[in-house]
Design an enzyme around this catalytic site. Structure first.
Site, PDB file in Angstrom:
ATOM      1  N   ARG A  71      31.992  47.631  47.614  1.00 42.79           N
ATOM      2  CA  ARG A  71      31.263  48.164  46.470  1.00 42.79           C
ATOM      3  C   ARG A  71      30.115  49.032  46.970  1.00 42.79           C
ATOM      4  NH1 ARG A  71      28.313  44.975  44.252  1.00 42.79           N
ATOM      5  NH2 ARG A  71      28.720  43.105  45.468  1.00 42.79           N
ATOM      6  N   TYR A 212      38.392  51.396  46.211  1.00 40.01           N
ATOM      7  CA  TYR A 212      38.275  50.032  46.722  1.00 40.01           C
ATOM      8  C   TYR A 212      37.737  49.018  45.708  1.00 40.01           C
ATOM      9  CZ  TYR A 212      38.104  46.563  50.434  1.00 40.01           C
ATOM     10  OH  TYR A 212      38.349  45.455  51.205  1.00 40.01           O
ATOM     11  N   GLY A 213      38.364  47.874  45.661  1.00 44.83           N
ATOM     12  CA  GLY A 213      37.837  46.675  44.988  1.00 44.83           C
ATOM     13  C   GLY A 213      37.141  46.929  43.677  1.00 44.83           C
ATOM     14  N   GLY A 214      35.959  46.355  43.567  1.00 46.65           N
ATOM     15  CA  GLY A 214      35.190  46.426  42.335  1.00 46.65           C
ATOM     16  C   GLY A 214      34.844  47.846  41.891  1.00 46.65           C
ATOM     17  N   LYS A 221      34.372  43.790  38.135  1.00 50.93           N
ATOM     18  CA  LYS A 221      32.913  43.847  38.018  1.00 50.93           C
ATOM     19  C   LYS A 221      32.468  44.760  36.882  1.00 50.93           C
ATOM     20  CE  LYS A 221      32.919  41.116  41.275  1.00 50.93           C
ATOM     21  NZ  LYS A 221      32.187  40.091  41.930  1.00 50.93           N
ATOM     22  N   HIS A 241      28.705  35.736  37.020  1.00 55.51           N
ATOM     23  CA  HIS A 241      29.364  35.850  38.333  1.00 55.51           C
ATOM     24  C   HIS A 241      29.551  34.444  38.890  1.00 55.51           C
ATOM     25  CE1 HIS A 241      29.205  37.927  42.590  1.00 55.51           C
ATOM     26  NE2 HIS A 241      30.444  37.756  42.182  1.00 55.51           N
ATOM     27  N   SER A 263      27.841  37.754  46.180  1.00 53.70           N
ATOM     28  CA  SER A 263      29.081  38.160  46.836  1.00 53.70           C
ATOM     29  C   SER A 263      29.130  37.628  48.272  1.00 53.70           C
ATOM     30  CB  SER A 263      29.176  39.685  46.855  1.00 53.70           C
ATOM     31  OG  SER A 263      29.098  40.173  45.536  1.00 53.70           O
ATOM     32  N   ALA A 264      30.315  37.153  48.651  1.00 52.88           N
ATOM     33  CA  ALA A 264      30.560  36.640  50.002  1.00 52.88           C
ATOM     34  C   ALA A 264      29.645  35.472  50.370  1.00 52.88           C
ATOM     35  CB  ALA A 264      30.469  37.761  51.036  1.00 52.88           C
ATOM     36  N   CYS A 265      29.304  34.644  49.391  1.00 44.73           N
ATOM     37  CA  CYS A 265      28.478  33.457  49.658  1.00 44.73           C
ATOM     38  C   CYS A 265      29.173  32.151  49.283  1.00 44.73           C
ATOM     39  CB  CYS A 265      27.140  33.565  48.934  1.00 44.73           C
ATOM     40  SG  CYS A 265      26.074  34.831  49.646  1.00 44.73           S
ATOM     41  N   GLY A 266      30.494  32.180  49.122  1.00 39.46           N
ATOM     42  CA  GLY A 266      31.211  30.913  49.043  1.00 39.46           C
ATOM     43  C   GLY A 266      31.827  30.516  47.711  1.00 39.46           C
ATOM     44  N   LYS A 267      31.957  31.429  46.753  1.00 43.71           N
ATOM     45  CA  LYS A 267      32.563  31.037  45.469  1.00 43.71           C
ATOM     46  C   LYS A 267      34.041  30.687  45.636  1.00 43.71           C
ATOM     47  CE  LYS A 267      31.298  34.717  43.243  1.00 43.71           C
ATOM     48  NZ  LYS A 267      30.515  35.239  44.378  1.00 43.71           N
ATOM     49  N   ASP A 288      35.513  33.771  40.551  1.00 38.12           N
ATOM     50  CA  ASP A 288      34.529  34.864  40.635  1.00 38.12           C
ATOM     51  C   ASP A 288      33.758  35.113  39.332  1.00 38.12           C
ATOM     52  OD1 ASP A 288      33.462  36.871  42.491  1.00 38.12           O
ATOM     53  OD2 ASP A 288      34.339  38.366  41.164  1.00 38.12           O
ATOM     54  N   ASN A 377      34.673  43.007  55.189  1.00 41.30           N
ATOM     55  CA  ASN A 377      34.957  42.895  53.753  1.00 41.30           C
ATOM     56  C   ASN A 377      36.450  43.115  53.478  1.00 41.30           C
ATOM     57  OD1 ASN A 377      34.048  42.441  51.014  1.00 41.30           O
ATOM     58  ND2 ASN A 377      34.291  44.627  50.625  1.00 41.30           N
ATOM     59  N   ARG A 379      40.058  42.118  52.337  1.00 38.97           N
ATOM     60  CA  ARG A 379      40.308  41.223  51.194  1.00 38.97           C
ATOM     61  C   ARG A 379      41.796  40.978  50.975  1.00 38.97           C
ATOM     62  NH1 ARG A 379      35.660  39.623  47.636  1.00 38.97           N
ATOM     63  NH2 ARG A 379      33.904  40.583  48.700  1.00 38.97           N
ATOM     64  N   ASN A 507      31.015  20.102  51.088  1.00 39.87           N
ATOM     65  CA  ASN A 507      30.152  20.462  49.954  1.00 39.87           C
ATOM     66  C   ASN A 507      30.403  19.530  48.770  1.00 39.87           C
ATOM     67  OD1 ASN A 507      29.073  22.525  51.480  1.00 39.87           O
ATOM     68  ND2 ASN A 507      30.518  24.059  50.699  1.00 39.87           N
TER      69      ASN A 507
HETATM   70  P1  GTP Z   1      32.970  37.446  46.560  1.00 34.82           P
HETATM   71  O1  GTP Z   1      34.456  37.491  46.418  1.00 34.82           O
HETATM   72  O2  GTP Z   1      32.428  38.611  47.337  1.00 34.82           O
HETATM   73  O3  GTP Z   1      32.261  37.300  45.262  1.00 34.82           O
HETATM   74  O4  GTP Z   1      32.626  36.223  47.560  1.00 34.82           O
HETATM   75  P2  GTP Z   1      32.648  34.626  47.396  1.00 34.82           P
HETATM   76  O5  GTP Z   1      31.351  34.178  46.825  1.00 34.82           O
HETATM   77  O6  GTP Z   1      33.879  34.202  46.705  1.00 34.82           O
HETATM   78  O7  GTP Z   1      32.642  34.130  48.915  1.00 34.82           O
HETATM   79  P3  GTP Z   1      33.779  33.385  49.782  1.00 34.82           P
HETATM   80  O8  GTP Z   1      34.134  32.032  49.240  1.00 34.82           O
HETATM   81  O9  GTP Z   1      34.906  34.314  49.959  1.00 34.82           O
HETATM   82  O10 GTP Z   1      33.021  33.174  51.159  1.00 34.82           O
HETATM   83  C1  GTP Z   1      32.508  34.223  51.917  1.00 34.82           C
HETATM   84  C2  GTP Z   1      32.242  33.805  53.326  1.00 34.82           C
HETATM   85  O11 GTP Z   1      31.400  32.649  53.358  1.00 34.82           O
HETATM   86  C3  GTP Z   1      33.501  33.444  54.102  1.00 34.82           C
HETATM   87  O12 GTP Z   1      33.401  34.001  55.388  1.00 34.82           O
HETATM   88  C4  GTP Z   1      33.457  31.945  54.161  1.00 34.82           C
HETATM   89  O13 GTP Z   1      34.104  31.445  55.299  1.00 34.82           O
HETATM   90  C5  GTP Z   1      31.967  31.640  54.165  1.00 34.82           C
HETATM   91  N1  GTP Z   1      31.680  30.315  53.569  1.00 34.82           N
HETATM   92  C6  GTP Z   1      32.111  29.844  52.376  1.00 34.82           C
HETATM   93  N2  GTP Z   1      31.708  28.569  52.146  1.00 34.82           N
HETATM   94  C7  GTP Z   1      30.971  28.219  53.231  1.00 34.82           C
HETATM   95  C8  GTP Z   1      30.271  27.034  53.612  1.00 34.82           C
HETATM   96  O14 GTP Z   1      30.246  26.022  52.889  1.00 34.82           O
HETATM   97  N3  GTP Z   1      29.618  27.064  54.801  1.00 34.82           N
HETATM   98  C9  GTP Z   1      29.632  28.155  55.620  1.00 34.82           C
HETATM   99  N4  GTP Z   1      28.963  28.101  56.769  1.00 34.82           N
HETATM  100  N5  GTP Z   1      30.292  29.292  55.311  1.00 34.82           N
HETATM  101  C10 GTP Z   1      30.953  29.336  54.141  1.00 34.82           C
HETATM  102  C1  SPV Z   2      32.021  40.944  45.021  1.00 35.74           C
HETATM  103  O1  SPV Z   2      31.529  41.808  45.754  1.00 35.74           O
HETATM  104  O2  SPV Z   2      31.315  40.094  44.404  1.00 35.74           O
HETATM  105  C2  SPV Z   2      33.492  40.845  44.871  1.00 35.74           C
HETATM  106  C3  SPV Z   2      34.318  41.891  45.467  1.00 35.74           C
HETATM  107  O3  SPV Z   2      33.974  39.921  44.224  1.00 35.74           O
HETATM  108  S1  SPV Z   2      34.486  43.301  44.462  1.00 35.74           S
HETATM  109  O4  SPV Z   2      35.551  43.066  43.504  1.00 35.74           O
HETATM  110  O5  SPV Z   2      34.808  44.432  45.329  1.00 35.74           O
HETATM  111  O6  SPV Z   2      33.249  43.545  43.748  1.00 35.74           O
HETATM  112 MN    MN Z   3      32.346  38.432  43.459  1.00 35.09          MN
END
Ligand code: GTP
Ligand code: SPV
Ligand code: MN
Length: 605
Positions: A71, A212-214, A221, A241, A263-267, A288, A377, A379, A507
């Site tokens: 994004r 790409y993506g979003g 998004k 979100h 984003s990318a924090c574990g959802k 998501d 990133n 996917r 968790n």
């Molecule tokens: P978006 O799709 O971007 O919205 O991301 P998301 O929030 O769904 O994140 P996702 O679950 O894909 O995790 C992103 C990254 O965080 C990956 O590299 C995971 O391995 C890492 N991760 C997820 N959960 C944990 C956790 O409990 N601990 C640690 N250390 N890393 C984690």
């Molecule tokens: C995010 O960035 O929170 C995503 C990926 O879920 S995207 O659909 O590209 O926005």
């Molecule tokens: Mn997301």
């Protein structure tokens, strides 16, 4: 396929055809044959590689242009008549001016390409919470991905009927082809010509220049968060979100949890959780986005508007997320992963290592290459129905009743593993002041730590101050049926840089504590920032974590929290008169509690 009889839609498609001048117009029917056709087109054009049918049936790998990998928040716009309505967290442009610029870009931009009309539903077709969108795109990659991520097809047009409402989503990769010109493997426009635009006063999306993506799958998004956030405010519901999961305790009681992490924090990982606690079970509803409305019984009902996962590939493995690995076994699209010599995909953090492959830029790659083989990133796009723990009720048009909200982010220090809010208003303060360290999901974000309220900073398409007020208003409407609010942080590190908490399956230990709290079965300690479990309040059997690390994870560093107050105050002040008085009151209370360093002993509340 049969065209729609919706006059507004027919007129819009005709208008865009006249503007963009495609070679052909194609109405999508959402069929399997159509999906195959799109991927065949992409394969022939050199954009996609079919993976080995015996290893990964019906699956393809795409490589994007290196300039088009995530994004682009700097190129994402909210166009409203008054700038104040977009607020200080959004890039604002006057709608008239933006339309003029973008019409110039759209002018003949689909030359040599096909214009696809994608009718899609966000949410189960016919649910009162669902919405219909129509995406016009010139990208077969977008069509194929939309097939997975949304519900595409004739049924949508039937539901829309002759005069139903839909959200128009216009997308072009912004790379017209002159006669005889060879197409790029991943057509897109340079960064300064990319625009991801939202005309929120007329529920209209215009995206140009990115595939790409979003930026390009406009149901996600752009519609389900940005446009929907504004509709939700107007109509009294919530577009967040958030992942949605159902947790079942050994007694069979169900808890529905919605969690907002940036984003990318574990959802995705938490959404597909396998609890490490005997007798507990989890089911996935969404990974998501959550759309939530107060139901007839007064509870907050949530649906997942999407029908697929667009998940972060690197780090996904049988060790970290087996259910994601099962979900992507077939019928999936991969973007910017490594192609292995036996025509499968690979990325950093997968269970096995490889010695050779083709990297995301299409070059020979070995572990000695010195660069990552997959883009951070990279996917996967996979049907939600393929998740082994998809909840039997995930498509229930009524939605599931939410018991617990969780906020969080990536904080290597300061923030404890889990904190309970004192009440709704305090929970809103927690959400509003949530912060995270940046990730690869949006590479143009440079700050070391950024406030990302409710994980909605890039997605709330109106004044964030009004959005906070909306949260207070929803709490008032929900009354004693309002979900309980928690804050978590799985990402605490030691000074040496090692994760203090194992995360992933474990968790579930924090979630169990929340559920037990709801039932009055678990203790907590009052601290200035909220209620935190004592080590003995958490289920820690079979967990190989140092006692000292557990203490650190659950400790509240008054000095560190106090140090962040001025920056939080400045952040809240950014919204001027829009910052709700109730939020400022919460800030003052937090400040007083920190100053007084109250530390009331354990209490069961
Ligand atoms: P978006 O799709 O971007 O919205 O991301 P998301 O929030 O769904 O994140 P996702 O679950 O894909 O995790 C992103 C990254 O965080 C990956 O590299 C995971 O391995 C890492 N991760 C997820 N959960 C944990 C956790 O409990 N601990 C640690 N250390 N890393 C984690
Ligand atoms: C995010 O960035 O929170 C995503 C990926 O879920 S995207 O659909 O590209 O926005
Ligand atoms: Mn997301």
């Amino acid at each position: 396929m049969k065209k729609s009889n919706n006059k507004k839609l027919l007129a819009w498609v005709a208008e865009i055809e006249a503007l963009c001048k495609p070679e052909a117009v194609y109405w999508c029917d959402g069929s399997q044959q159509e999906y195959q056709k799109m991927l065949k087109i992409a394969e022939t054009a050199g954009s996609a590689t079919k993976l080995d049918e015996s290893k990964r049936p019906n699956s393809y790998l795409f490589r994007s242009d290196p300039s088009d990998v995530a994004r682009v928040e700097d190129r994402t716009y909210i166009a409203t008549t008054k700038q104040e309505d977009a607020g200080p967290t959004n890039n604002w442009i006057d709608p008239g001016e933006l339309k003029k610029t973008m019409r110039g870009l759209y002018d003949r931009c689909m030359r040599g390409r096909t214009l696809y009309v994608i009718p899609f539903s966000m949410g189960p077709i016919g649910s009162l919470i669902s919405k219909i969108g129509i995406e016009i795109t010139d990208s077969p990659y977008v069509v194929a991905n939309m097939h997975i991520m949304t519900r595409v097809g004739e049924k949508v047009l039937e539901t829309l009927g002759a005069d139903g409402e839909y959200i128009p989503c216009l997308h072009s990769v912004g790379a017209p082809l002159d006669p005889g010109q060879k197409d790029a493997a991943w057509p897109c426009a340079p960064i300064e010509k990319k625009y991801i635009s939202h005309f929120t006063e007329e529920n209209l999306i215009w995206s140009y220049g990115s595939g790409y993506g979003g930026n390009a799958l406009l149901g996600k998004k752009c519609l389900a968060l940005r446009i929907a956030s504004v509709m939700a405010k107007r109509e009294g519901w919530m577009a967040e979100h958030m992942l949605i999961l159902r947790l079942i305790n050994p007694e069979g009681r169900r808890f529905h949890i919605a969690a907002a992490f940036p984003s990318a924090c574990g959802k995705t990982n938490l959404a597909m959780l396998i609890p490490s606690i005997p007798g507990w079970k989890a089911e996935c509803i969404g990974d998501d986005i959550a759309w939530m409305k107060i139901g007839p019984d007064g509870s907050l009902r949530a649906i997942n508007p999407e029908s697929g996962f667009f998940g972060v590939a690197p780090g996904t493995s049988y060790a970290s997320n087996p259910h994601a690995m099962e979900s992507i076994k077939s019928n999936s699209i991969f973007t910017n992963c490594v192609l292995t010599d036996d025509k499968d995909i690979w990325w950093e953090g997968m269970d096995t290592e490889i010695l050779h492959g083709i990297d995301w830029k299409g070059r020979d790659w070995t572990p000695a290459s010195g660069e990552k083989g997959a883009h951070p990133n990279a996917r996967f796009t996979s049907p939600a129905s393929q998740c082994p723990v998809i909840c039997p009720d995930w498509e229930d048009p009524q939605g599931v009743p939410i018991d617990i909200f969780i906020f969080g982010g990536r904080r290597t220090s300061v923030v404890p593993l889990v904190t309970e809010s004192f009440d709704w208003d305090h929970g809103v303060y927690m959400g509003a002041t949530a912060a995270s360290e940046p990730t690869a999901a949006a590479l143009d974000v440079k700050a070391k730590l950024r406030r990302d309220p409710f994980a909605m900073l890039p997605f709330c398409a109106y004044n964030m101050g009004d959005y906070w007020q909306h949260w207070f208003d929803m709490g008032d409407k929900l009354g004693d049926q309002a979900p309980k609010i928690y804050y978590v942080n799985w990402f605490r590190k030691s000074p040496e840089g090692k994760w203090l908490w194992p995360g992933f399956r474990d968790n579930s230990r924090a979630l169990k504590w929340m559920c037990d709290r709801l039932e009055g079965k678990a203790q907590a300690q009052d601290t200035p920032i909220g209620r935190v479990p004592n080590p003995e309040d958490l289920y820690l059997e079979n967990l190989e974590v140092d006692t000292q690390d557990i203490k650190t994870l659950l400790s509240v560093d008054h000095a560190a929290w106090t140090e962040e107050l001025p920056e939080i105050e400045t952040f809240l002040a950014k919204f001027g008169a829009k910052t709700p008085a109730r939020l400022k009151a919460q800030f003052e209370k937090q400040k007083q509690r920190l100053t007084a360093k109250i530390n009331i002993s354990s209490s069961l509340k």
